[in-house]
Design a protein around this motif. Structure first.
Motif, PDB file in Angstrom:
ATOM      1  N   GLY A  70     -51.232   9.610 -39.222  1.00 43.46           N
ATOM      2  CA  GLY A  70     -51.960   8.422 -38.776  1.00 43.46           C
ATOM      3  C   GLY A  70     -51.102   7.168 -38.643  1.00 43.46           C
ATOM      4  N   SER A  71     -49.907   7.337 -38.140  1.00 40.62           N
ATOM      5  CA  SER A  71     -49.016   6.183 -37.982  1.00 40.62           C
ATOM      6  C   SER A  71     -49.612   5.171 -37.019  1.00 40.62           C
ATOM      7  CB  SER A  71     -47.656   6.627 -37.437  1.00 40.62           C
ATOM      8  OG  SER A  71     -47.037   7.506 -38.328  1.00 40.62           O
ATOM      9  N   THR A  72     -49.346   3.898 -37.297  1.00 45.36           N
ATOM     10  CA  THR A  72     -49.838   2.851 -36.402  1.00 45.36           C
ATOM     11  C   THR A  72     -48.697   2.277 -35.564  1.00 45.36           C
ATOM     12  OG1 THR A  72     -49.579   1.346 -38.244  1.00 45.36           O
ATOM     13  CG2 THR A  72     -51.795   2.159 -37.825  1.00 45.36           C
ATOM     14  N   ASP A  73     -47.502   2.800 -35.732  1.00 46.67           N
ATOM     15  CA  ASP A  73     -46.380   2.313 -34.921  1.00 46.67           C
ATOM     16  C   ASP A  73     -46.105   3.330 -33.792  1.00 46.67           C
ATOM     17  OD1 ASP A  73     -45.275   4.412 -36.220  1.00 46.67           O
ATOM     18  OD2 ASP A  73     -43.582   3.320 -37.081  1.00 46.67           O
ATOM     19  N   ARG A  74     -44.883   3.392 -33.311  1.00 48.94           N
ATOM     20  CA  ARG A  74     -44.602   4.255 -32.160  1.00 48.94           C
ATOM     21  C   ARG A  74     -44.274   5.698 -32.542  1.00 48.94           C
ATOM     22  NH1 ARG A  74     -40.012   2.447 -29.584  1.00 48.94           N
ATOM     23  NH2 ARG A  74     -40.514   3.703 -27.763  1.00 48.94           N
ATOM     24  N   THR A  75     -44.481   6.052 -33.814  1.00 47.92           N
ATOM     25  CA  THR A  75     -44.140   7.407 -34.252  1.00 47.92           C
ATOM     26  C   THR A  75     -44.737   8.510 -33.363  1.00 47.92           C
ATOM     27  OG1 THR A  75     -43.903   6.629 -36.518  1.00 47.92           O
ATOM     28  CG2 THR A  75     -44.206   8.991 -36.223  1.00 47.92           C
ATOM     29  N   PRO A  76     -46.061   8.508 -33.081  1.00 43.35           N
ATOM     30  CA  PRO A  76     -46.625   9.605 -32.288  1.00 43.35           C
ATOM     31  C   PRO A  76     -46.013   9.705 -30.896  1.00 43.35           C
ATOM     32  CG  PRO A  76     -48.275   7.916 -32.718  1.00 43.35           C
ATOM     33  CD  PRO A  76     -47.090   7.559 -33.536  1.00 43.35           C
ATOM     34  N   GLU A  77     -45.792   8.559 -30.312  1.00 39.01           N
ATOM     35  CA  GLU A  77     -45.215   8.500 -28.970  1.00 39.01           C
ATOM     36  C   GLU A  77     -43.793   9.071 -28.967  1.00 39.01           C
ATOM     37  OE1 GLU A  77     -45.951   4.461 -27.994  1.00 39.01           O
ATOM     38  OE2 GLU A  77     -44.207   4.475 -26.661  1.00 39.01           O
ATOM     39  N   LEU A  78     -42.982   8.613 -29.956  1.00 38.88           N
ATOM     40  CA  LEU A  78     -41.603   9.104 -30.049  1.00 38.88           C
ATOM     41  C   LEU A  78     -41.587  10.606 -30.294  1.00 38.88           C
ATOM     42  CD1 LEU A  78     -39.962   6.261 -32.176  1.00 38.88           C
ATOM     43  CD2 LEU A  78     -39.752   6.675 -29.729  1.00 38.88           C
ATOM     44  N   LEU A  79     -42.556  11.072 -31.084  1.00 41.84           N
ATOM     45  CA  LEU A  79     -42.614  12.510 -31.372  1.00 41.84           C
ATOM     46  C   LEU A  79     -42.909  13.300 -30.107  1.00 41.84           C
ATOM     47  CD1 LEU A  79     -44.433  12.854 -34.798  1.00 41.84           C
ATOM     48  CD2 LEU A  79     -42.076  13.421 -34.225  1.00 41.84           C
ATOM     49  N   ARG A  80     -43.844  12.797 -29.324  1.00 42.08           N
ATOM     50  CA  ARG A  80     -44.172  13.505 -28.077  1.00 42.08           C
ATOM     51  C   ARG A  80     -42.967  13.550 -27.152  1.00 42.08           C
ATOM     52  NH1 ARG A  80     -49.337  11.225 -28.770  1.00 42.08           N
ATOM     53  NH2 ARG A  80     -48.791   9.396 -27.545  1.00 42.08           N
ATOM     54  N   GLN A  81     -42.246  12.430 -27.097  1.00 38.35           N
ATOM     55  CA  GLN A  81     -41.040  12.410 -26.260  1.00 38.35           C
ATOM     56  C   GLN A  81     -40.023  13.423 -26.769  1.00 38.35           C
ATOM     57  OE1 GLN A  81     -39.729   8.335 -26.207  1.00 38.35           O
ATOM     58  NE2 GLN A  81     -41.580   7.669 -25.145  1.00 38.35           N
ATOM     59  N   ALA A  82     -39.824  13.440 -28.092  1.00 38.61           N
ATOM     60  CA  ALA A  82     -38.841  14.359 -28.671  1.00 38.61           C
ATOM     61  C   ALA A  82     -39.224  15.802 -28.368  1.00 38.61           C
ATOM     62  CB  ALA A  82     -38.735  14.139 -30.173  1.00 38.61           C
ATOM     63  N   SER A  83     -40.525  16.083 -28.413  1.00 39.33           N
ATOM     64  CA  SER A  83     -40.927  17.466 -28.204  1.00 39.33           C
ATOM     65  C   SER A  83     -40.855  17.856 -26.728  1.00 39.33           C
ATOM     66  CB  SER A  83     -42.311  17.704 -28.806  1.00 39.33           C
ATOM     67  OG  SER A  83     -43.262  17.941 -27.828  1.00 39.33           O
ATOM     68  N   GLU A 135     -40.977   5.078 -37.269  1.00 38.38           N
ATOM     69  CA  GLU A 135     -40.300   4.927 -35.971  1.00 38.38           C
ATOM     70  C   GLU A 135     -38.813   4.586 -36.120  1.00 38.38           C
ATOM     71  OE1 GLU A 135     -42.228   1.776 -33.801  1.00 38.38           O
ATOM     72  OE2 GLU A 135     -41.681   0.253 -35.268  1.00 38.38           O
ATOM     73  N   ASP A 136     -38.456   3.909 -37.220  1.00 48.68           N
ATOM     74  CA  ASP A 136     -37.045   3.523 -37.397  1.00 48.68           C
ATOM     75  C   ASP A 136     -36.161   4.708 -37.772  1.00 48.68           C
ATOM     76  OD1 ASP A 136     -37.821   0.945 -36.897  1.00 48.68           O
ATOM     77  OD2 ASP A 136     -38.153   0.488 -39.021  1.00 48.68           O
ATOM     78  N   CYS A 137     -36.764   5.666 -38.490  1.00 42.35           N
ATOM     79  CA  CYS A 137     -35.965   6.803 -38.988  1.00 42.35           C
ATOM     80  C   CYS A 137     -35.979   7.987 -38.039  1.00 42.35           C
ATOM     81  CB  CYS A 137     -36.533   7.320 -40.303  1.00 42.35           C
ATOM     82  SG  CYS A 137     -36.503   6.174 -41.639  1.00 42.35           S
ATOM     83  N   LEU A 138     -37.091   8.103 -37.338  1.00 41.07           N
ATOM     84  CA  LEU A 138     -37.447   9.345 -36.670  1.00 41.07           C
ATOM     85  C   LEU A 138     -36.322  10.015 -35.888  1.00 41.07           C
ATOM     86  CD1 LEU A 138     -40.886   9.760 -35.116  1.00 41.07           C
ATOM     87  CD2 LEU A 138     -38.932  10.613 -33.905  1.00 41.07           C
ATOM     88  N   GLU A 139     -35.713   9.254 -34.984  1.00 44.94           N
ATOM     89  CA  GLU A 139     -34.729   9.890 -34.099  1.00 44.94           C
ATOM     90  C   GLU A 139     -33.517  10.397 -34.869  1.00 44.94           C
ATOM     91  OE1 GLU A 139     -34.675   6.796 -31.283  1.00 44.94           O
ATOM     92  OE2 GLU A 139     -36.077   7.842 -29.960  1.00 44.94           O
ATOM     93  N   ALA A 140     -33.013   9.530 -35.778  1.00 44.69           N
ATOM     94  CA  ALA A 140     -31.850   9.936 -36.571  1.00 44.69           C
ATOM     95  C   ALA A 140     -32.180  11.171 -37.397  1.00 44.69           C
ATOM     96  CB  ALA A 140     -31.420   8.792 -37.484  1.00 44.69           C
ATOM     97  N   THR A 141     -33.369  11.167 -37.990  1.00 51.73           N
ATOM     98  CA  THR A 141     -33.761  12.286 -38.841  1.00 51.73           C
ATOM     99  C   THR A 141     -33.837  13.583 -38.041  1.00 51.73           C
ATOM    100  OG1 THR A 141     -35.031  10.781 -40.215  1.00 51.73           O
ATOM    101  CG2 THR A 141     -35.527  13.120 -40.424  1.00 51.73           C
ATOM    102  N   LEU A 142     -34.500  13.521 -36.892  1.00 51.26           N
ATOM    103  CA  LEU A 142     -34.616  14.727 -36.077  1.00 51.26           C
ATOM    104  C   LEU A 142     -33.240  15.254 -35.705  1.00 51.26           C
ATOM    105  CD1 LEU A 142     -37.647  14.058 -33.715  1.00 51.26           C
ATOM    106  CD2 LEU A 142     -37.493  15.569 -35.695  1.00 51.26           C
ATOM    107  N   GLN A 143     -32.362  14.320 -35.355  1.00 55.31           N
ATOM    108  CA  GLN A 143     -30.992  14.684 -34.986  1.00 55.31           C
ATOM    109  C   GLN A 143     -30.318  15.471 -36.104  1.00 55.31           C
ATOM    110  OE1 GLN A 143     -30.178  13.576 -31.852  1.00 55.31           O
ATOM    111  NE2 GLN A 143     -28.507  15.081 -32.082  1.00 55.31           N
ATOM    112  N   VAL A 144     -30.342  14.874 -37.313  1.00 52.84           N
ATOM    113  CA  VAL A 144     -29.676  15.492 -38.460  1.00 52.84           C
ATOM    114  C   VAL A 144     -30.305  16.836 -38.788  1.00 52.84           C
ATOM    115  CG1 VAL A 144     -29.258  15.271 -40.931  1.00 52.84           C
ATOM    116  CG2 VAL A 144     -29.014  13.278 -39.456  1.00 52.84           C
TER     117      VAL A 144
END
Ligand code: UDP
Ligand code: MG
Length: 317
Positions: A44-57, A15-24
């Motif tokens: 199988g992330s247990t943090d907000r990764t799946p949620e952030l991914l759905r938002q990004a998509s 979740e900490d990397c996701l947005e920056a990584t997608l951006q780059v």
């Protein structure tokens, strides 16, 4: 219509990397093609990764989340990535930006010029402990011998694969997968691009020391039968040695020399016992691998999105 390039990113609690990584990644991909997808495998992330991914998509349809039913490990996530990828070329990249995304341009250029596999090769290994570096070197040297194809020094999972290479790897039936090993094993026209390992963008490494040792050992076992052959060599050498000693003993007996040798007996017992147990241990390791393969369980399980997910996302926004 299938995209020209698929970028596969395995993600486990990123979740900490996701947005920056997608951006780059998005901006680098836009430089090389106007037809791409970013396939994010949520392992199988247990943090907000799946949620952030759905938002990004939802914002950018080129971002495609694939959710696994639990944490299956990076290798399984990569296998899922290759299965779901639609592109004519597939680029595999870590989520933490340790693999410099700006090399995408060079990789795609090499692919368009005719390379089937473009390997990112670690030029510098970034910040690693000395023992870790040494172990990694030993493992890579052994692996190079085991796959008979090349050089694993500096090998990484940062790669571009042509569609036919992806299909060749997907056709390998084994459950236990070692991505780098498989890519080396299938061959094809390969090109290397050196890169410097970056610092992790955020968060911590997802590998424990124990997991790494286990991972290395299992990879060696799955690519090499050398330890089994060594057992045969050791057994045969022992036989030859025993025959020589028998001859020597008989010779001394005929000459009437008395035999003294209690320590020798103990030593031989210990040596043989050790040899036997080690051999048995090596065989057991292979047996365990075969047991795992024989079960033929799927490498990963995919969890299809449900409407309740979207509702949950809407609640958190
Ligand atoms: N990863 C994964 N499943 C796991 C562990 C790691 O998909 O069980 C992903 C992780 O999100 C990252 C990549 O594999 O994108 C490399 O992991 P990490 O950076 O933790 O490893 P390191 O770079 O330290 O070898
Ligand atoms: Mg990393």
């Amino acid at each position: 219509m299938s995209p020209e390039i698929t970028i596969v990113i395995p993600m486990y609690n990123e979740e900490d990397c996701l947005e920056a990584t997608l951006q780059v990644v998005r901006s680098e991909a836009e430089k090389v093609t106007d037809s791409f997808e970013i396939l994010c495998i949520d392992d199988g992330s247990t943090d907000r990764t799946p949620e952030l991914l759905r938002q990004a998509s939802a914002v950018d349809a080129r971002v495609i989340p694939v959710e696994l039913s639990r944490n299956f490990g990076k290798e399984a996530a990569l296998a899922a990535g290759l299965d779901f990828a639609q592109g004519d070329a597939v680029v595999i990249l870590d989520a933490d930006l340790q693999h410099p995304a700006h090399l995408l341009t060079d990789m795609v250029a090499a692919w368009r010029a005719g390379a089937d596999v473009v390997n990112g090769v670690k030029h510098s290994r970034g910040r690693e402990g000395r023992i870790y570096g040494l172990l990694a070197k030993t493992f890579n040297a052994l692996m190079g011998g085991a796959t008979r194809n090349g050089d694993f020094r500096g090998a990484s999972d940062f790669k571009l694969l042509d569609r036919q290479v992806v299909d060749a790897i997907r056709a390998c039936p084994e459950r236990h997968r070692f991505f780098r090993g498989l890519v080396a094993w299938v061959g094809f026209r390969t090109e290397d691009i050196p890169f410097h390992v970056q610092e992790r963008a955020a968060g911590d490494t997802k590998w424990s020391k124990r997991a790494l040792v286990r991972y290395s050992l299992r990879n060696l076992l799955s690519f090499s039968a050398l330890p089994l052959r060594l057992i045969a060599v050791a057994g045969f050498s022992t036989l030859v040695l025993a025959a020589m000693m028998a001859g020597w003993t008989l010779f001394r007996y005929l000459r009437g020399d008395s035999l003294s040798g209690f320590p020798t007996v103990i030593l031989l017992q210990l040596m043989l016992g050790g040899l036997l147990l080690t051999s048995l241990g090596v065989i057991s390791l292979y047996l365990a691998e075969m047991f795992e393969e024989l079960k033929r369980r799927p490498v990963y399980l995919y969890r299809a999105p449900r409407t309740s997910d979207r509702r949950a996302d809407a609640d958190t926004e």
